[in-house]
Design a protein around this motif. Structure first.
Motif, PDB file in Angstrom:
ATOM      1  N   ARG A 110      -7.867   9.873  -2.174  1.00 13.15           N
ATOM      2  CA  ARG A 110      -6.785   8.959  -1.792  1.00 13.15           C
ATOM      3  C   ARG A 110      -6.236   9.306  -0.412  1.00 13.15           C
ATOM      4  O   ARG A 110      -5.985   8.424   0.405  1.00 13.15           O
ATOM      5  CB  ARG A 110      -5.655   8.993  -2.822  1.00 13.15           C
ATOM      6  N   LYS A 118      -8.690   8.155   2.268  1.00 14.07           N
ATOM      7  CA  LYS A 118      -8.626   6.710   2.479  1.00 14.07           C
ATOM      8  C   LYS A 118      -7.419   6.338   3.345  1.00 14.07           C
ATOM      9  O   LYS A 118      -7.517   5.480   4.226  1.00 14.07           O
ATOM     10  CB  LYS A 118      -8.577   5.985   1.134  1.00 14.07           C
ATOM     11  N   ARG A 127      -7.679   4.637   7.106  1.00 12.82           N
ATOM     12  CA  ARG A 127      -7.011   3.353   7.393  1.00 12.82           C
ATOM     13  C   ARG A 127      -5.988   3.473   8.520  1.00 12.82           C
ATOM     14  O   ARG A 127      -5.854   2.568   9.339  1.00 12.82           O
ATOM     15  CB  ARG A 127      -6.283   2.839   6.138  1.00 12.82           C
ATOM     16  N   VAL A 185     -15.959   5.779  -3.857  1.00 10.81           N
ATOM     17  CA  VAL A 185     -15.540   4.530  -3.212  1.00 10.81           C
ATOM     18  C   VAL A 185     -16.698   3.533  -3.062  1.00 10.81           C
ATOM     19  O   VAL A 185     -16.496   2.365  -2.737  1.00 10.81           O
ATOM     20  CB  VAL A 185     -14.884   4.825  -1.839  1.00 10.81           C
ATOM     21  N   TYR A 213     -16.059   2.359   5.050  1.00  9.47           N
ATOM     22  CA  TYR A 213     -14.729   2.054   4.506  1.00  9.47           C
ATOM     23  C   TYR A 213     -13.752   1.737   5.634  1.00  9.47           C
ATOM     24  O   TYR A 213     -12.984   0.772   5.547  1.00  9.47           O
ATOM     25  CB  TYR A 213     -14.220   3.240   3.694  1.00  9.47           C
ATOM     26  N   GLU A 257     -11.812  -1.836   6.129  1.00  8.80           N
ATOM     27  CA  GLU A 257     -10.349  -1.942   6.122  1.00  8.80           C
ATOM     28  C   GLU A 257      -9.831  -2.492   7.440  1.00  8.80           C
ATOM     29  O   GLU A 257      -8.846  -3.232   7.478  1.00  8.80           O
ATOM     30  CB  GLU A 257      -9.736  -0.557   5.838  1.00  8.80           C
TER      31      GLU A 257
END
Length: 338
Positions: free
Chosen positions: A287, A290, A294, A323, A330, A334
């Motif tokens: 988490r 991520k 982002r 993921v 990723y 995003e």
């Protein structure tokens, strides 16, 4: 038996429709007849009604307005729309509001009544089966949500809690249904923490309920006990994990800090959190990774280190497993959402 209400401002027209058609042959029963949409709304609120034959042009509240209001309050009710006009300009609205048929009152006397009711009966059953299917799906989702609230994993696992809260808001349960669920959860949590029952206020929205349970969750997570309460010890371990996951953290050290042997700690942690301690830490690290991907321009190597991974290759493998894409993919995905 399909329970039918007739709505028309012309009393003779209502009586004519009732006497003209062979209702019982098609599993229908006329349970009432009223003169306008306002009276019809009052009737459906107080009586069981499945199907409404409704005139479009009525004083006080016309047929379209009635159907809109009725659909909001009683979404399972279906409609057959009657009009003197041959131009079917309202057809789209009728279909949208659950209309099964749109027929002319002027030609109703010359219509094959049995064929008409047979057609309506068939459409009603088809539409009802579709509605029941949707209800079964939504009830299935609610049963899943109930089990996950009942598990109490959400008290210990913040990621699980945030996902469960989001899914509950998406499902939009009835306020009273959610209150009953909260009463169950609070009772179980108070029993686990050996406290007296928590007073639960009444709520106007599910969002208010979830905000309240969020505050209670923080209170529970800050609980202290001098009696070696097992649940409190596991909550302390959870908080240690949330604070220290980005560094070197070992299950034996955490178990010692909360006063439980390593082997017993592993068993009890899985019982209360629903995950092994290792998987719990892994979720926290992913988490964080991520969030960094982002919100920052850090390299994947730096993201790995700040998330608790010393080996970037191991980080890439774990990230892909969790993921279903690489860290770079990723980040691109995003960025495309902005």
């Amino acid at each position: 038996m399909i329970k039918v209400l007739i709505v028309d401002d012309d009393k003779l027209a209502r009586k004519g429709i009732i006497s003209l058609l062979n209702w019982e042959k098609h599993q229908m029963q006329v349970v009432g007849d009223v003169q306008n949409g306002r009276a019809a709304l009052d009737f459906v609120r107080e009586h069981e009604v499945n199907l409404v034959f409704v005139d479009i042009d009525m004083p006080e509240m016309d047929g379209i307005e009635f159907m809109e209001k009725c659909s909001q309050e009683k979404p399972d009710i279906r409609f057959v729309v009657l009009t003197f006009y041959e131009e079917f300009s309202y057809a789209q609205s009728v279909i949208r509001l659950g209309g099964l048929e749109y027929i002319s009152k002027a030609s109703l006397e010359f219509t094959d009544g049995d064929a008409l009711l047979e057609r309506i009966e068939k459409k009603y059953e088809e539409r009802s089966r579709g509605t029941r299917g949707i209800k079964d799906e939504t009830e299935g989702e609610w049963e899943k949500l109930k089990k996950e609230w009942d598990s109490l994993y959400w008290v210990f696992d913040t990621i699980f809690y945030e996902e469960l809260k989001e899914r509950t808001l998406t499902y939009e349960p009835d306020v009273r249904r959610m209150e009953r669920q909260l009463i169950r959860c609070v009772g179980k949590m108070d029993e686990l923490l050996e406290r007296k029952d928590t007073d639960i206020p009444w709520f106007d929205t599910v969002l208010e309920e979830l905000e309240w349970i969020g505050r209670m969750r923080e209170e529970w997570r800050n609980a202290e006990s001098d009696r070696g309460n097992e649940a409190v010890s596991i909550m302390k371990a959870v908080k240690i994990g949330e604070q220290d996951f980005a560094g070197r953290i070992h299950v034996s050290e955490v178990a010692a800090r909360v006063g439980i042997s390593r082997s017993y700690f592993s068993v009890r942690f899985k019982k209360y959190v629903g995950l092994t301690f290792g998987d719990f830490i892994q979720n926290l690290r992913i988490r964080r990774a991520k969030e960094l991907l982002r919100q920052t321009d850090l390299s994947v190597l730096d993201v790995a280190e700040k998330s608790g991974y010393e080996d970037v290759y191991y980080f890439n493998r774990v990230f892909r497993e969790k993921v279903c894409c690489s860290p770079g993919e990723y980040r691109k995905k995003e960025a495309g959402k902005l």
